[in-house]
Design an enzyme around this catalytic site. Structure first.
Site, mmCIF file in Angstrom:
data_model
loop_
_atom_site.group_PDB
_atom_site.id
_atom_site.type_symbol
_atom_site.label_atom_id
_atom_site.label_comp_id
_atom_site.label_asym_id
_atom_site.label_seq_id
_atom_site.Cartn_x
_atom_site.Cartn_y
_atom_site.Cartn_z
ATOM 1 N N TYR A 18 0.797 -1.090 -0.061
ATOM 2 C CA TYR A 18 -0.003 0.040 -0.003
ATOM 3 C C TYR A 18 0.906 1.325 0.096
ATOM 4 O O TYR A 18 0.558 2.109 -0.849
ATOM 5 C CB TYR A 18 -0.898 0.004 1.252
ATOM 6 N N HIS A 22 1.364 4.218 -3.159
ATOM 7 C CA HIS A 22 1.085 5.528 -2.579
ATOM 8 C C HIS A 22 2.307 6.373 -2.895
ATOM 9 O O HIS A 22 2.183 7.535 -3.205
ATOM 10 C CB HIS A 22 0.402 5.681 -1.341
ATOM 11 N N TRP A 76 -7.373 3.480 -10.559
ATOM 12 C CA TRP A 76 -6.669 3.367 -9.346
ATOM 13 C C TRP A 76 -7.500 2.634 -8.405
ATOM 14 O O TRP A 76 -6.771 1.685 -7.830
ATOM 15 C CB TRP A 76 -6.681 4.880 -8.734
ATOM 16 N N TRP A 77 -8.755 2.591 -8.544
ATOM 17 C CA TRP A 77 -9.604 1.431 -7.510
ATOM 18 C C TRP A 77 -9.137 0.133 -7.861
ATOM 19 O O TRP A 77 -9.229 -0.603 -7.105
ATOM 20 C CB TRP A 77 -10.996 2.100 -7.621
#
Length: 104
Positions: A18, A22, A76-77
């Site tokens: 994650y 990011h 992105w999702w």
């Protein structure tokens, strides 16, 4: 400007992935968020629960309600859906949090 907070949940063991994703956030996604009225966006992680805690500032006349129709947001999702709890549409499951204390 208004401050909002919400939580999301990662699958176990996905914290590093994650963070990596990011750290490499797509510039066009950052631009979309800014154009939608979002600024000063932070996400924190609770290792005990795998809960992500997000805080952001947004303009009162923000356009966040339209993000789900944006192609880059949908991509992105999809990109993130394999590491966090998401709806069938790949949108992350979020729970708004109510502010109970603020000190200035």
């Amino acid at each position: 400007m208004e401050k909002i907070a919400f939580k999301m949940k990662l699958f176990p063991g996905m914290q590093d992935e994650y963070k990596k994703r990011h750290d490499e956030i797509w510039p066009e996604l950052s631009e979309l968020l800014i154009k939608s009225g979002i600024s000063d966006y932070s996400i924190f992680f609770d290792e005990e629960t795998n809960i992500l805690f997000a805080v952001m500032w947004r303009k009162k006349d923000h356009k966040m309600d339209h993000l789900n129709s944006e192609t880059i947001m949908q991509k992105w999702w999809s990109y993130m859906a394999d590491i966090m709890h998401s709806y069938e549409t790949n949108e992350p499951i979020t729970k708004p949090l109510q502010m109970v204390f603020h000190m200035k």
